[in-house]
Design an enzyme around this catalytic site. Structure first.
Site, PDB file in Angstrom:
ATOM      1  N   LEU A 142       0.828  -1.212   0.000  1.00  0.00           N
ATOM      2  CA  LEU A 142       0.000   0.000   0.000  1.00  0.00           C
ATOM      3  C   LEU A 142       0.861   1.261   0.000  1.00  0.00           C
ATOM      4  O   LEU A 142       2.052   1.207   0.326  1.00  0.00           O
ATOM      5  CB  LEU A 142      -0.912  -0.040   1.226  1.00  0.00           C
ATOM      6  N   PRO A 143       0.278   2.406  -0.370  1.00  0.00           N
ATOM      7  CA  PRO A 143       1.088   3.614  -0.577  1.00  0.00           C
ATOM      8  C   PRO A 143       1.705   4.209   0.696  1.00  0.00           C
ATOM      9  O   PRO A 143       2.833   4.681   0.665  1.00  0.00           O
ATOM     10  CB  PRO A 143       0.100   4.620  -1.189  1.00  0.00           C
TER      11      PRO A 143
ATOM     12  N   THR B 122       6.163   0.501   2.210  1.00  0.00           N
ATOM     13  CA  THR B 122       7.220   1.218   2.933  1.00  0.00           C
ATOM     14  C   THR B 122       6.570   2.254   3.829  1.00  0.00           C
ATOM     15  O   THR B 122       5.958   3.218   3.340  1.00  0.00           O
ATOM     16  CB  THR B 122       8.184   1.896   1.950  1.00  0.00           C
TER      17      THR B 122
ATOM     18  N   LYS C 106      15.263  -0.349   5.444  1.00  0.00           N
ATOM     19  CA  LYS C 106      14.975   0.315   4.179  1.00  0.00           C
ATOM     20  C   LYS C 106      15.172   1.830   4.279  1.00  0.00           C
ATOM     21  O   LYS C 106      15.792   2.435   3.406  1.00  0.00           O
ATOM     22  CB  LYS C 106      13.545   0.013   3.706  1.00  0.00           C
TER      23      LYS C 106
ATOM     24  N   LYS D 103       9.544  10.690  -0.519  1.00  0.00           N
ATOM     25  CA  LYS D 103       8.682  10.021   0.464  1.00  0.00           C
ATOM     26  C   LYS D 103       9.540   9.263   1.490  1.00  0.00           C
ATOM     27  O   LYS D 103       9.328   9.372   2.695  1.00  0.00           O
ATOM     28  CB  LYS D 103       7.737   9.044  -0.240  1.00  0.00           C
TER      29      LYS D 103
END
Lengths: 294, 294, 294, 294
Positions: D64-65, D95, D170, D245
């Protein structure tokens, strides 16, 4: 008084003209024929070198682009120190690094000549109007001696301390000025995109803890202050490339002194970026264009 | 007037006390027993929830630490909106992000309650003295209605525009304030290491283009201004951790709006570093300690 | 070969010693008596000036602290150019600004002497072991001529282009190195405080897009790499003050070229801050201490 | 295996398709009709909500975003946790911030469902080719259980530690990546304007201490690496807005942890500026355009 004046550029030209108007006799030198012609027309005597200027003067004033020129004009074989009579006071109104100012001062004093660094604020407009402020590095006695001379070119003379402190005051002030201008640009642009009326925001800031010269006198947001450069396309004012030069002096002096200046270094890069985009001749408040302002 | 007051901390406590002194009747809520005891002693009526506060009030004021608390106090099942009568105006004096302020405002208006965001400046000292400044996001009519209430807690009330603009004004001002304070710290420290008298430098800056509230009213260099936090070990004043919170709001709001704020982001990291070093409870002018100041 | 060597410091001393070991005859000059004594013991002939060194040499090598020394050693009345025979090649292994390197090169060529800038990487350890890398600014023919000489002091010789490009390669590489080291410090410290095992994080980064020399060969987090300075209290390695010098060259060269370097300028200030805190003699990976590392 | 898959966007769509190709049975959910149609055509069963997906699955994967979507998909009344059978493992490959990952993980475990955060690297190209790398936050046993499932979508699976550490790995890696990419951009652009051949500079850096993925695999200077985005107008690759982001997640997580990240914050602002200039859809190596690159 018999005054020698070396450096007849955008600043030095009108300063010399004002000294003539004030009734002083001027001997001048510059590399530009056009500048010399203009000075001659205004009543100055031309000399063939800084040394020749110095030989006949009761006080010598220099107004030059950078430290390399100052060193050459004072220290070269045909320079001021090679010709000046003992006791004649020397004034350098260029904006240069404090270390060079001190070095020139020591060399001059060793030859019997008092030396003052006296950089200015007020820009070309102030030079023409004779309303410059002089930040003077000189001892008390020399400062009192020079005041009447400086009064022919400016309105305010501030003694900052011994030799070099005039330059220190100027670069520290301009370091802060560069930072606060960018701060105002960020705050005004952020306010706009978040949805407050920029005029309202400026009026609040100007009566609150954010108030500063960059917000209440030279606000970078267009049409807040009718007389600010921002309201005439950033024309006139204090050019970004000149601010970049002063920031370079401040950040370099900090490095010599092993002193970090985080914000000053970032400000320098932001003005460098503005200049790289071809905007270096705009007033330094045009930095707001880096933030997406039209 | 019958006023509901929720949030009796360092700011809210004295604000509520001043409303009582001004002759208003207060119903209050807080999570701290101690704060409630103190309010009761001062004459307030205690309530068991924000909802209970709202049910009996002609106006409700909230003063809370952050957006999460504001959302909970207004929107929870036992929150303000669950109990308040239609038409009763609501005032949030917390400092939070503009988006949350707008969301609360819309939700309140949808239930028939006018809402104003009204963050303050002036700190604990201003809260105690009743001299706060309120930056108010409200329409004209609501602003006029609320003025007499706010007058019980502060001296200046500025209407910034519609809902959310009070918060915008505050975070934009404080963004600029954080930046200019660091600018003054860098300029003063640089001047010192280069060899100018700091008092002399401050006096020059304060009459020049570098002048700002951070230089002429809260100079971070010790013993320039006798009443500034810098002259008493950075005690009192506006804590660095509070400035860090406001910078967080400003930089976050900029991100939401896709607006770069280079200097603001760097200021945030510098205050974060100051806080990490255990200096977060000092006045924010103590940032000069990052530059080697003792 | 009859080699002249000027500058017998931490780097130049062992470099000269290796040339002697390789069978060359050396005439040397330094300002330090101790350094001269040591060179004499190792078999070098002492000379009284850079000029005297140059007069008897088939090639001259200089290894000096900064541009001012290089200018003096080459251009002074008792300097290299005053004594060197036409056609004798000159090699400067100092790390200085590219503009000075080019100026010296042009002056030398005008007198009939080919000139190469050949700064090194590898540090004192590489100088002692004879494993330095030379980044050489020279035309092809000169490069081929000099290779056998450089082979006495190092393992790798890279031709970067014409005069000055050796210095450019070095300062651009070190600009990037300074930035990526700080990037690794921020990433490792952030990972630690968020709760990942630093060894695990390093191993992931080193096989992913974050991998770099600063993470896989000189990781600044202690005890990730047993042989890295971080695992021995940041002793040895490449001193932060030396990195600060190189960053100064890079940021200055960028300014001369009117090129912004946002990250480079910030890196410079961070290393300046590290140095101000008395940590300048530690390996430059010790920058992680600014982030709260013990 | 009976797999539930929620989120069929640019990444999730091809990931789901690869699971089908690997022979798994898929029940899927997305808000986009088009995405659902495509999945149906490829052989997936459609469900009407995340809850419905979870009810029939032996493992559930979400892609998902942002954190808000993850919270909603897991915790809403019609969400995954409302429908999933006890013991069924849950994998979130979005993420997001580590704190939200941990919160979801704890909530899931409290209901008897093991949870792994497993963000990916490799981009859309890797998703389509089935060559993604998964950074997995899970205990050893869960990691072993999930490996065969992840093997249907990627080539490398790295266990980073307990829940949340996949996200930490990450964002720390990408923080470093963003910084080193800008470092390479500054070094390459500086080298160019100073006059070294960019290809030569890159080859030197890539065998020296400046080497990094951003210099040797994705060099931002055009035509150094034929297959890098820089050599095809910065098309494809890892979009600057996606890097922005991830930087937002890193800088925010640092703030939560009270950890300064000077370079990370500056990198964020530089990418914000790139995005503001309309370049956000280019590969993140296009940041070099901020430095005057064409």
């Amino acid at each position: 008084m018999q005054i020698g004046f070396i450096g007849l550029g955008h600043m030095g030209g009108p300063m010399a003209a004002n000294l003539l108007k004030a009734g002083h006799a001027l001997t001048v030198f510059d590399l530009s024929e056009a500048a010399l012609d203009e000075a001659k027309t205004a009543g100055a005597t031309l000399a063939s070198s800084p040394r020749a200027v110095a030989e006949t003067s009761e006080v010598v004033i220099t107004m030059l682009p950078a430290a390399a020129h100052v060193k050459a004009v004072y220290l070269n074989d045909d320079g001021v120190l090679a010709g000046v009579r003992p006791g004649v006071p020397l004034i350098d109104s260029s904006t240069i690094d404090p270390a060079t100012a001190r070095m020139i001062g020591e060399t001059a004093r060793a030859r019997g000549n008092p030396f003052a660094d006296a950089p200015v604020s007020g820009g070309v407009v102030g030079a023409q109007a004779g309303t410059l402020t002089f930040m003077v590095g000189a001892d008390e006695a020399l400062f009192e001696t020079l005041k009447p001379v400086l009064a022919g070119m400016g309105k305010n003379m501030v003694r900052c301390g011994e030799t070099g402190t005039g330059q220190i005051a100027k670069i520290c002030n301009n370091l802060l000025l560069a930072i606060s201008m960018i701060g105002v640009a960020e705050a005004m642009k952020l306010g706009e995109v978040l949805g407050i009326d920029p005029n309202k925001l400026a009026s609040i800031v100007n009566t609150s803890t954010g108030r500063c010269w960059s917000s209440d006198t030279c606000n970078p947001y267009p049409n807040i202050l009718p007389n600010a450069p921002a309201s005439r396309g950033y024309a006139g004012g204090f050019g970004a490339d000149l601010m970049l030069k002063d920031l370079g002096l401040a950040v370099d002096a900090a490095r010599q002194a092993k002193q970090p200046v985080f914000m000053g270094a970032l400000a320098q890069q932001l003005y460098q970026s503005m200049s790289q985009q071809g905007l270096g001749s705009l007033d330094f408040s045009g930095i707001i264009k880096l933030y997406g302002a039209k």
